[in-house]
Write an enzyme that holds these catalytic residues in place. Structure first.
Site, PDB file in Angstrom:
ATOM      1  NE  ARG A  21      35.701  34.055  48.225  1.00 16.92           N
ATOM      2  CZ  ARG A  21      35.413  33.112  47.470  1.00 16.92           C
ATOM      3  NH1 ARG A  21      36.411  32.686  46.755  1.00 16.92           N
ATOM      4  NH2 ARG A  21      34.617  32.372  47.120  1.00 16.92           N
ATOM      5  NE  ARG A  25      42.132  29.851  47.120  1.00 14.40           N
ATOM      6  CZ  ARG A  25      41.227  29.277  45.926  1.00 14.40           C
ATOM      7  NH1 ARG A  25      41.671  27.820  45.583  1.00 14.40           N
ATOM      8  NH2 ARG A  25      40.304  30.203  45.291  1.00 14.40           N
TER       9      ARG A  25
HETATM   10  O1  CP3 Z   1      35.735  37.504  51.916  1.00 14.85           O
HETATM   11  C1  CP3 Z   1      35.625  36.495  52.974  1.00 14.85           C
HETATM   12  O2  CP3 Z   1      37.529  36.334  53.233  1.00 14.85           O
HETATM   13  C2  CP3 Z   1      35.096  35.919  53.513  1.00 14.85           C
HETATM   14  C3  CP3 Z   1      35.079  34.350  53.040  1.00 14.85           C
HETATM   15  C4  CP3 Z   1      34.343  33.595  51.989  1.00 14.85           C
HETATM   16  C5  CP3 Z   1      34.695  32.543  50.886  1.00 14.85           C
HETATM   17  N1  CP3 Z   1      33.953  32.632  50.788  1.00 14.85           N
HETATM   18  C6  CP3 Z   1      35.848  31.844  51.758  1.00 14.85           C
HETATM   19  C7  CP3 Z   1      36.500  30.879  50.738  1.00 14.85           C
HETATM   20  C8  CP3 Z   1      33.645  34.243  51.869  1.00 14.85           C
HETATM   21  C9  CP3 Z   1      32.415  35.650  52.438  1.00 14.85           C
HETATM   22  C10 CP3 Z   1      32.874  33.732  50.982  1.00 14.85           C
HETATM   23  C11 CP3 Z   1      31.388  33.110  49.875  1.00 14.85           C
HETATM   24  C12 CP3 Z   1      30.992  32.818  48.880  1.00 14.85           C
HETATM   25  N2  CP3 Z   1      31.433  31.283  48.517  1.00 14.85           N
HETATM   26  C13 CP3 Z   1      30.933  33.087  47.636  1.00 14.85           C
HETATM   27  C14 CP3 Z   1      29.685  34.189  47.034  1.00 14.85           C
HETATM   28  C15 CP3 Z   1      30.766  35.239  46.754  1.00 14.85           C
HETATM   29  C16 CP3 Z   1      31.251  35.398  45.612  1.00 14.85           C
HETATM   30  O3  CP3 Z   1      32.325  35.321  45.206  1.00 14.85           O
HETATM   31  O4  CP3 Z   1      30.385  35.837  44.985  1.00 14.85           O
HETATM   32  C17 CP3 Z   1      30.459  32.307  46.573  1.00 14.85           C
HETATM   33  C18 CP3 Z   1      29.849  32.297  45.367  1.00 14.85           C
HETATM   34  C19 CP3 Z   1      31.650  30.819  47.221  1.00 14.85           C
HETATM   35  C20 CP3 Z   1      30.828  29.364  46.581  1.00 14.85           C
HETATM   36  C21 CP3 Z   1      32.380  28.850  46.805  1.00 14.85           C
HETATM   37  N3  CP3 Z   1      33.197  28.935  47.271  1.00 14.85           N
HETATM   38  C22 CP3 Z   1      32.875  28.843  45.226  1.00 14.85           C
HETATM   39  C23 CP3 Z   1      32.711  28.780  43.989  1.00 14.85           C
HETATM   40  C24 CP3 Z   1      34.627  28.473  45.602  1.00 14.85           C
HETATM   41  C25 CP3 Z   1      35.930  27.716  44.700  1.00 14.85           C
HETATM   42  C26 CP3 Z   1      36.720  28.941  44.165  1.00 14.85           C
HETATM   43  C27 CP3 Z   1      37.814  29.260  44.563  1.00 14.85           C
HETATM   44  O5  CP3 Z   1      38.014  30.185  44.797  1.00 14.85           O
HETATM   45  O6  CP3 Z   1      38.494  27.919  45.130  1.00 14.85           O
HETATM   46  C28 CP3 Z   1      34.759  28.698  47.481  1.00 14.85           C
HETATM   47  C29 CP3 Z   1      36.268  28.308  47.488  1.00 14.85           C
HETATM   48  C30 CP3 Z   1      37.172  29.312  48.750  1.00 14.85           C
HETATM   49  N4  CP3 Z   1      35.545  30.400  49.885  1.00 14.85           N
HETATM   50  C31 CP3 Z   1      37.944  29.571  49.043  1.00 14.85           C
HETATM   51  C32 CP3 Z   1      37.825  30.720  50.103  1.00 14.85           C
HETATM   52  C33 CP3 Z   1      38.772  31.577  50.597  1.00 14.85           C
HETATM   53  C34 CP3 Z   1      39.403  28.918  48.646  1.00 14.85           C
HETATM   54  C35 CP3 Z   1      38.935  27.966  49.449  1.00 14.85           C
HETATM   55  C36 CP3 Z   1      40.359  27.230  49.401  1.00 14.85           C
HETATM   56  O7  CP3 Z   1      41.236  26.428  48.100  1.00 14.85           O
HETATM   57  O8  CP3 Z   1      41.234  26.784  50.272  1.00 14.85           O
END
Ligand code: CP3
Length: 342
Positions: A21, A25
Site C-alpha cells: 500500500r 491516502r
Molecule cells: O499496494 C499498493 O500500493 C498497490 C495497490 C493496492 C490496493 N489494494 C490499493 C487500494 C493493492 C495491492 C491492493 C490489494 C488489496 N485490495 C487487498 C489485498 C492486500 C491486503 O490489504 O491484504 C485487499 C484485501 C483489497 C480490497 C480492498 N481495497 C479493501 C478491503 C479496501 C478498503 C479498505 C481501505 O483501505 O479503504 C480497498 C481500497 C483500496 N485499495 C484503497 C487503495 C489505495 C483505498 C481507496 C481510496 O479510497 O482511495
C-alpha cells in the site's frame, strides 16, 4: 536489479525495500487526485493508474513499484458491480449464493478482455520507471477473491463463505475454478506487458483450518504458480497471506519464489526452516512501527535487516499495508534507513 537478486536468493549488499500500500491516502499527492476522481475511476484509467503508481517512487525511491489497482477488479470483470463505500470498504453486488453459483458470472475470456486497461497501465509505468526499480504486478489469490464475491464485501469471520464451503462445496469449487482461470490469464497479460515480478495476495487464507487450507488454497495457488513458472520470461512470484507463521509449511509446498510474511510471523525461523529450498522471504516489520519515534523505527528496521543478513533472499517490507493516517515522512525515513544499511 536489487529486488530481483533478492527474490532469487542471491547475495545483495542490502535488502531491497518496497512497502505494501505504498501508494494511497496517506500521501497528499494521492488525496489531491482523489479529490477529482473516484478510486475505481483512477484504476480504470491507465494514465491515472500510472501516475499514482509513480507517486511513492518519486517521493521515497523504494526498489520496487507496485501497480496501482485492486484485487477486486477480477470480481468486477466477472460481472459483479464493485463500489467502495466510505468507512465501510468494498461492496460487490450481487453477492454470490449457492443457488446462483457461477451462472451469473461471465466466461473467463469475456472477463479477461474487460481487464485490458491493466496491461495498458503497465506499459505506461514501464516507460516512466527508473531502470533500477522493479515493477510488481499482482492479483488476489482465488480463495480471497471468492470470499469477497460470496460475502459481497469484507467480513470479519467469512461466515457466508464457510457455510457455502460445507453445505455446497461443489458450487464453491466452481466459483474458485472460474476465478483461478481468469487469474492465470490476467497474470500472464501482466507479464506480457512487462512486470518484473508478481505477488498473489491471499489476505484471508489464514482464517482457514489446516485441512481446508489444503483443500481450498493449495491446489489452486499451486496451479497458478506452476503455470506462471513456465510462461514467457519467468518472473518471480510472491505468495502473501495473513497467518503465514502457521501455514508456511503448506505454503512452501506451493513452490512460490518468495513468501510474504505478515508482522506476526517468525520470519527468521521460516527462512531457517526452508532447508535447501531457494525461497526468499518478504516482510515483516509491524506497520504500527510507523507511529513510533523515529529512533525506534530505525532501530527496529536495522534489527530486522541484521537478523536476516546470514540468509540471502530477504525483501524488506511491512507485515501488512500502510494505514491512511500514517506520516509520509516516517515512510521516507524507513526507506532511507534500509537503503543506508552497511
Ligand atoms: O499496494 C499498493 O500500493 C498497490 C495497490 C493496492 C490496493 N489494494 C490499493 C487500494 C493493492 C495491492 C491492493 C490489494 C488489496 N485490495 C487487498 C489485498 C492486500 C491486503 O490489504 O491484504 C485487499 C484485501 C483489497 C480490497 C480492498 N481495497 C479493501 C478491503 C479496501 C478498503 C479498505 C481501505 O483501505 O479503504 C480497498 C481500497 C483500496 N485499495 C484503497 C487503495 C489505495 C483505498 C481507496 C481510496 O479510497 O482511495
Amino acid at each position: 536489479m536489487l529486488y530481483l537478486d533478492a527474490a532469487r536468493c542471491l547475495e545483495t549488499p542490502r535488502p531491497p525495500i518496497w512497502i505494501m500500500r505504498q501508494a494511497g491516502r496517506y500521501m497528499p499527492v494521492y488525496l489531491a487526485l482523489r479529490d477529482r476522481y473516484g478510486f475505481m475511476e483512477m484504476i480504470h484509467n491507465p494514465e491515472l493508474a500510472a501516475t499514482v503508481t509513480m507517486q511513492p517512487i518519486d517521493a521515497f525511491g523504494p526498489d520496487a513499484a507496485i501497480l496501482f489497482s485492486d484485487i477486486l477488479v477480477v470480481a468486477e470483470a466477472l460481472g459483479q458491480t464493485l463500489t467502495f463505500v466510505e468507512k465501510k470498504g468494498p461492496v460487490l453486488m450481487p453477492s454470490l449464493l449457492s443457488t446462483t453459483g457461477t451462472s451469473v458470472l461471465r466466461d473467463p475470456e469475456d472477463a479477461l478482455s474487460r481487464l485490458a486497461y491493466v496491461p495498458q497501465a503497465i506499459r505506461l509505468i514501464r516507460e516512466r520507471l527508473p531502470r533500477e526499480t522493479a515493477l510488481i504486478g499482482f492479483s488476489g489469490a482465488p480463495f480471497t477473491v471468492a470470499c469477497y464475491m460470496m460475502e459481497g464485501g469484507s467480513s470479519p469471520d467469512l461466515k457466508a463463505t464457510k457455510q457455502m464451503m460445507v453445505t455446497n462445496p461443489d458450487t464453491f469449487r466452481q466459483i474458485i475454478e472460474r476465478v483461478t482461470v481468469v487469474t492465470i490469464g490476467y497474470l500472464k497479460s501482466q507479464v506480457d506487458a512487462g512486470v518484473h515480478a508478481l505477488q498473489l495476495f491471499d489476505t484471508w487464507a489464514g482464517l482457514l483450518s489446516w485441512e481446508d487450507f489444503q483443500i481450498w488454497i493449495l491446489p489452486f495457488v499451486s496451479r497458478i504458480i506452476a503455470e506462471l513458472k513456465t510462461y514467457g520470461p519467468k518472473v518471480p512470484m510472491t505468495y502473501f497471506c495473513k497467518g503465514m507463521g502457521g501455514f508456511y509449511p503448506l505454503a512452501l509446498d506451493m513452490a512460490p519464489d518468495v513468501l510474504g510474511c505478515d508482522w506476526q510471523s517468525d520470519i527468521v525461523g521460516i527462512k531457517k526452516n526452508m532447508g535447501i529450498r531457494p525461497i526468499a522471504v518478504q516482510g515483516n516489520l509491524d506497520p504500527m512501527l510507523l507511529y513510533a519515534p523515529l529512533a525506534v523505527l530505525r532501530e527496529r528496521a536495522n534489527r530486522l535487516i541484521a537478523s536476516l543478513r546470514p540468509y540471502p533472499g530477504h525483501i524488506f517490507n511491512l507485515g501488512h499495508g500502510i494505514l491512511p493516517d500514517m506520516n509520509p515522512a516516517h515512510v521516507k525515513v524507513l526507506v532511507d534507513t534500509v537503503k543506508a544499511w552497511k
